[in-house]
Scaffold this active site. Structure first.
Site, PDB file in Angstrom:
ATOM      1  N   ILE A  29      26.631  31.471  19.988  1.00 57.28           N
ATOM      2  CA  ILE A  29      25.797  30.488  20.669  1.00 57.28           C
ATOM      3  C   ILE A  29      26.625  29.585  21.576  1.00 57.28           C
ATOM      4  O   ILE A  29      26.099  29.004  22.521  1.00 57.28           O
ATOM      5  CB  ILE A  29      24.954  29.658  19.681  1.00 57.28           C
ATOM      6  CG1 ILE A  29      25.824  28.875  18.703  1.00 57.28           C
ATOM      7  CG2 ILE A  29      23.972  30.555  18.947  1.00 57.28           C
ATOM      8  CD1 ILE A  29      25.021  27.943  17.787  1.00 57.28           C
ATOM      9  N   ASP A  76      42.826  24.667  19.509  1.00 54.29           N
ATOM     10  CA  ASP A  76      42.897  25.210  18.155  1.00 54.29           C
ATOM     11  C   ASP A  76      42.515  24.087  17.198  1.00 54.29           C
ATOM     12  O   ASP A  76      43.305  23.171  16.948  1.00 54.29           O
ATOM     13  CB  ASP A  76      44.305  25.725  17.859  1.00 54.29           C
ATOM     14  CG  ASP A  76      44.414  26.350  16.473  1.00 54.29           C
ATOM     15  OD1 ASP A  76      43.418  26.323  15.728  1.00 54.29           O
ATOM     16  OD2 ASP A  76      45.503  26.854  16.133  1.00 54.29           O
ATOM     17  N   ASN A 103      30.589  22.749  19.135  1.00 52.82           N
ATOM     18  CA  ASN A 103      29.893  23.935  18.640  1.00 52.82           C
ATOM     19  C   ASN A 103      30.744  24.790  17.701  1.00 52.82           C
ATOM     20  O   ASN A 103      30.206  25.450  16.809  1.00 52.82           O
ATOM     21  CB  ASN A 103      29.453  24.773  19.850  1.00 52.82           C
ATOM     22  CG  ASN A 103      29.134  26.205  19.500  1.00 52.82           C
ATOM     23  OD1 ASN A 103      28.009  26.530  19.117  1.00 52.82           O
ATOM     24  ND2 ASN A 103      30.118  27.095  19.626  1.00 52.82           N
ATOM     25  N   TYR A 181      31.536  24.687   3.047  1.00 53.69           N
ATOM     26  CA  TYR A 181      30.856  24.753   4.346  1.00 53.69           C
ATOM     27  C   TYR A 181      29.732  23.727   4.419  1.00 53.69           C
ATOM     28  O   TYR A 181      29.622  22.977   5.399  1.00 53.69           O
ATOM     29  CB  TYR A 181      30.302  26.164   4.558  1.00 53.69           C
ATOM     30  CG  TYR A 181      29.471  26.305   5.815  1.00 53.69           C
ATOM     31  CD1 TYR A 181      30.065  26.262   7.076  1.00 53.69           C
ATOM     32  CD2 TYR A 181      28.089  26.475   5.739  1.00 53.69           C
ATOM     33  CE1 TYR A 181      29.303  26.389   8.230  1.00 53.69           C
ATOM     34  CE2 TYR A 181      27.325  26.608   6.883  1.00 53.69           C
ATOM     35  CZ  TYR A 181      27.941  26.564   8.126  1.00 53.69           C
ATOM     36  OH  TYR A 181      27.175  26.677   9.268  1.00 53.69           O
ATOM     37  N   LYS A 185      29.202  20.531   7.054  1.00 51.08           N
ATOM     38  CA  LYS A 185      28.028  20.397   7.925  1.00 51.08           C
ATOM     39  C   LYS A 185      27.322  19.054   7.710  1.00 51.08           C
ATOM     40  O   LYS A 185      26.756  18.490   8.653  1.00 51.08           O
ATOM     41  CB  LYS A 185      27.073  21.560   7.703  1.00 51.08           C
ATOM     42  CG  LYS A 185      27.628  22.925   8.126  1.00 51.08           C
ATOM     43  CD  LYS A 185      27.747  23.039   9.639  1.00 51.08           C
ATOM     44  CE  LYS A 185      29.106  22.836  10.207  1.00 51.08           C
ATOM     45  NZ  LYS A 185      29.160  22.974  11.681  1.00 51.08           N
TER      46      LYS A 185
END
Length: 314
Positions: A29, A76, A103, A181, A185
């Site tokens: 995306i 990076d 992103n 994860y 988020k």
């Protein structure tokens, strides 16, 4: 989950004169986002770790859009020094910055630490973008009206009960790969919440989003962590995923839609395709957001020196 499309590529306004950076713009995306920004005449920087993958993506965007104002920016997110250098490289161009799309990300990877000794999912998904954004912030503010878009995930709803386990970030046994994860988020949403508060009185619009469940390379971390036996399950799950083109729509809405300014959308959480939603209670916890900000700032100062943010609040 199925969403009604309320936003599409043809609703992106002309972006002539606008400058944009898309992290992870070489694939998935991120690539679609960079491509469509370029198609509408923005000057786009594809920020990517690998020159071997970033530069071909730039050339492909140029070919598909017939636009030349697309460049590669080496970034990076596993290295704070690389992030600092990427920001300095961009700032040396003396360009404005109207759109920053944070992103890039990794998901459910095996436990590792970045080169700075930070648990990698938290380091890449949150700390890296926190530093990159703050180093660019004076230019973003000077370029207003401008946008900061932080790509989160519905996965934030499954973060640990504490929200962010600050004391256990580098404990390989504290959380499994998916929980790490989800935590990262949630951090994206909390960063947006606190940053928006600090941008009060400016024309910088900062929002976060869940892009949808998308068929991209993000699942490579799952396979690396859980082994090849999970590949058939990952393959089957792709039949319920949306395409990268559809997956990019919500962040393109946040980055470009006139409605963001017209409706004064600030510190909001969006879901496909450009709809305002509510994060879980942890994602609205202002005290936790402030704690995360202070923790992130102090961690980076510990690694790069106390003066790293000396110009970030100009």
């Amino acid at each position: 989950m199925f969403w009604k499309k309320g936003f599409s590529f043809d609703k992106i306004p002309d972006l002539s004169g606008k400058v944009a950076i898309v992290t992870g713009g070489n694939t998935g995306i991120g690539f679609v986002t960079a491509r469509e920004l370029a198609r509408k005449n923005a000057h786009v920087f594809v920020a990517s770790r690998s020159k071997d993958r970033g530069e071909p993506a730039v050339e492909l965007i140029k070919k598909e859009t017939n636009k030349d104002a697309v460049e590669f920016l080496q970034l990076d997110l596993k290295s704070l020094n690389s992030i600092k250098l990427a920001a300095e490289t961009f700032l040396a161009r003396k360009l404005p910055l109207h759109i920053l799309v944070n992103n890039a990300g990794i998901m459910a990877t095996p436990f590792e630490k970045t080169s700075d000794g930070i648990q990698d999912q938290f380091g890449v998904n949150h700390i890296g973008h926190f530093l990159f954004t703050l180093l660019l912030l004076p230019t973003i503010k000077a370029s207003a009206p401008s946008r900061i878009v932080n790509v989160s995930s519905l996965g934030h709803t499954r973060a640990p009960p504490a929200g962010i386990e600050f004391e256990k970030l580098n404990d390989p046994n504290a959380l499994n790969s998916f929980q790490r994860y989800y935590q990262s988020k949630l951090a994206n949403i909390l960063f947006t919440l606190e940053l928006n508060k600090r941008l009060s009185g400016t024309n910088v619009y900062c929002n976060s989003l869940h892009p949808g469940i998308i068929k991209t390379e993000l699942t490579r971390g799952v396979v690396a962590n859980w082994g090849s036996w999970i590949k058939p399950l990952v393959y089957l799950s792709t039949f319920f995923m949306i395409t990268p083109d559809d997956g990019a729509l919500t962040q393109l809405y946040c980055a470009t839609s006139p409605e963001i300014e017209e409706k004064n959308h600030r510190g909001k959480y969006f879901v496909p395709f450009g709809e305002v939603d509510e994060p879980v209670a942890q994602g609205k916890d202002e005290e936790l957001a402030k704690k995360l900000w202070d923790f992130s700032e102090n961690l980076i100062k510990e690694k790069l020196g106390d003066d790293i943010f000396s110009k970030s609040y100009a």
